[in-house]
Each structure stands twice: as C-alpha cells, then as structure tokens.
Design an enzyme around this catalytic site. Sequence first.
Site, short mmCIF file in Angstrom:
data_model
loop_
_atom_site.label_atom_id
_atom_site.label_comp_id
_atom_site.label_asym_id
_atom_site.label_seq_id
_atom_site.Cartn_x
_atom_site.Cartn_y
_atom_site.Cartn_z
N CYS A 197 -1.88 1.38 -4.34
CA CYS A 197 -0.61 2.03 -4.67
C CYS A 197 -0.53 2.43 -6.13
O CYS A 197 0.40 3.12 -6.54
CB CYS A 197 0.58 1.16 -4.28
SG CYS A 197 0.88 -0.26 -5.32
N CYS A 230 0.86 -1.17 0.00
CA CYS A 230 0.00 0.00 0.00
C CYS A 230 0.90 1.23 0.00
O CYS A 230 2.13 1.10 0.02
CB CYS A 230 -1.01 0.00 1.15
SG CYS A 230 -0.33 0.15 2.80
N CYS A 284 3.44 0.34 -8.32
CA CYS A 284 3.76 -1.07 -8.12
C CYS A 284 4.37 -1.66 -9.38
O CYS A 284 3.75 -1.62 -10.44
CB CYS A 284 2.50 -1.85 -7.77
SG CYS A 284 1.76 -1.33 -6.23
#
Length: 133
Positions: free
Chosen positions: A83, A10, A87
């Site tokens: 996120c 996250c 990522c």
Amino acid sequence: MTATTVLFVCIHNAGRSQMAAGFLRELAPDIRVLSAGSIPADQINPTAVEAMAEVGIDIAGQQPKLLSTEAVKESDVVITMGCGDACPFFPGKRYEDWKLDDPAGQGIEPVRVIRDEIRGRIEGLIASLHPRS
C-alpha cells in the site's frame, strides 16, 4: 490483559490482506484481526475466496474496508502488502511490509502460490507473537 491486534493492509483489501486475515483468525483465534485497504474494492477477489476454501477457510463473507487512522491506532502489529505511502505510521507499533504478488486478475494456480506463501508468513508471525517458553 488485552489481546494482541494485527492489522493487514493492502490496496484493495480484496486478496492478500483478506487471505492473511483468514489464516490468522483460523490459526490463532486469541489474536484480534483487522484488515483494510487504501482504495478498497467492491468485493473480495473470488479467486482468493476459492483458494482459501480449498484449505478449509471461508473468507466469502468478508467485505473490503477502508483503511482508517483508528484501525492503525488500535493495532499492535501492522502488516502492509503493497500500500506504500497510503499507510499511516504511528510510533510504538510493530510494522512489517510483506512483498507479495497481487492476486488480482490471476488464475487459481498463481493465487494458490500466493496463498501458501501467506500461510508460511502467518505461521512465522504467530511464532513471533507466541514465543515458546
């Protein structure tokens, strides 16, 4: 045979991903658990720590970590929680994006709801990784 590795990601690695990692470590000790954030906070969200302590899981000693390419490469399953494009993506990995409210700045009641939703998702994840024969 190596253990399955699950990475929770996250933004701040201070709430959702830490609660998910705590549940998975507790409920499936045979699975290797990592967690990280694209912009890690200075410390774990104290309300998340409190909510997890209520169900007997101590995440107070965890520290937010910066998401690295290596963590993604060594993981079999990557679960993101808001996120976005930060990522990294590698072919051959199992990716899931869990849409969960961010516990940052929230009181204990809404964080309990998030915690309980995470637990349900973790139980489903474990069932998918350990299919019954």
